[in-house]
Design an enzyme around this catalytic site. Structure first.
Site, PDB file in Angstrom:
ATOM      1  CB  SER A   1      39.350  45.822  42.779  1.00  0.00           C
ATOM      2  OG  SER A   1      39.240  46.289  41.440  1.00  0.00           O
TER       3      SER A   1
ATOM      4  NE  ARG B   1      36.102  52.668  44.514  1.00  0.00           N
ATOM      5  CZ  ARG B   1      36.624  51.638  43.745  1.00  0.00           C
ATOM      6  NH1 ARG B   1      36.637  50.392  44.501  1.00  0.00           N
ATOM      7  NH2 ARG B   1      37.057  51.894  42.841  1.00  0.00           N
TER       8      ARG B   1
ATOM      9  CG  ASP C   1      38.528  57.973  38.703  1.00  0.00           C
ATOM     10  OD1 ASP C   1      38.362  58.324  37.629  1.00  0.00           O
ATOM     11  OD2 ASP C   1      39.412  57.311  39.199  1.00  0.00           O
ATOM     12  CG  ASN C   2      38.591  61.100  33.864  1.00  0.00           C
ATOM     13  OD1 ASN C   2      38.387  61.909  33.097  1.00  0.00           O
ATOM     14  ND2 ASN C   2      37.566  60.135  34.218  1.00  0.00           N
TER      15      ASN C   2
ATOM     16  CB  CYS D   1      40.098  55.332  43.775  1.00  0.00           C
ATOM     17  SG  CYS D   1      39.139  56.880  44.034  1.00  0.00           S
TER      18      CYS D   1
END
Ligand code: ZN
Length: 269
Positions: free
Chosen positions: A68, A72, A129-130, A188
């Site tokens: 997954s 990106r 991302d945190n 996300c």
């Protein structure tokens, strides 16, 4: 250090720019940049900085590649699934440009190791991302006086800001307060993200590093740039240094060792 014939040819299209030139290229080749997180933001940042001829790139990630990720995280390919992100990234970056020395840290960045890992960097790029990691990087870089850029992405939008502690520009903690707990509704994996957004934001982060190292252009300091790819908009929000900020304010203290940055097990984006 003189540029070799191969280097002059490899970087010819940027050396020809008056803002770069041979002197600028040599500056890049003698600089060290640290990229935290080899997910989507880190992938696009690391590829462009390696291609541009940064002399050393320290890459930090503890994660392995999942299917997954691949829509990106463009450093990683289908055959890399289940491999370490640092291993996959090192192979691609070495193959892209042998001028760039890749320094691998296959570990999670924590309050215990952050100063040691970041202290020799000329610029730091935050690509997690945190919020707890972003806050830790902010506090560490402010304390070490290292310039850095922070970006975040979600759905079709992203935001980015740059901090230059030496110039007392607004830091991440000035803007987002003392929150060190991530908001789980903002991940996300739950809210989704289109791959192009971190692609664009990662390039913008690399561009900030390059401009800082070369001393050219304007940096995204004292402002947040908000990018919305559905509307094709780039908006700016002015932000100010908070005199009472615990990291950079007038009575700032060293927060890294005394703060509990919760949620540092969240994924790197
Ligand atoms: Zn601050």
């Amino acid at each position: 250090m003189d540029l070799t014939k191969d280097q002059i040819e490899r970087y010819s299209r940027q050396i020809v720019l008056k803002e770069v030139g041979g002197i600028g290229q040599k500056k890049l080749l003698s600089s060290k940049i640290t990229v935290i997180g080899l997910g989507a933001l880190g992938s696009s940042t690391a590829i462009y900085l390696t291609a541009a001829g940064v002399g050393a790139l320290q890459i930090i990630d503890f994660d392995t590649i999942e299917i997954s990720n691949l829509h990106r995280q463009i450093l990683h390919f289908t055959e890399d699934i289940n491999r370490k992100k640092t291993t996959s990234a090192t192979e691609k970056l070495n193959s892209l440009n042998p001028d760039c020395k890749i320094e691998v840290v296959n570990d999670r960045i924590t309050p215990k190791n952050s100063k040691k890992l970041l202290k020799n960097s000329d610029f730091v790029i935050e690509g997690s991302d945190n919020i707890p990691t972003k806050m830790l990087i902010n506090d560490t870089c402010v304390s070490l006086r290292i310039p850095f850029t922070i970006a975040g992405v979600l759905r079709f939008h992203g935001q980015i800001m740059t901090v230059v502690p030496e110039n007392k520009t607004s830091c991440y903690r000035c803007v987002f307060g003392d929150s060190t707990e991530g908001d789980s509704s903002m991940s996300c994996s739950q809210a989704g993200v289109i791959g192009f957004v971190p692609g664009v934001l990662g390039c913008l982060e690399a561009n900030e590093a390059l401009k800082y190292l070369l001393g050219i252009g304007e940096l995204l300091t004292n402002k947040i740039m908000y990018v919305d790819l559905l509307r094709n908009s780039f908006d700016f929000i002015e932000v100010h240094r908070n005199d009472n900020c615990m990291a950079c304010g007038d009575n700032a203290r060293d927060l890294v060792e005394s703060t509990n940055y919760g949620g540092l097990d969240a994924c790197n984006e």
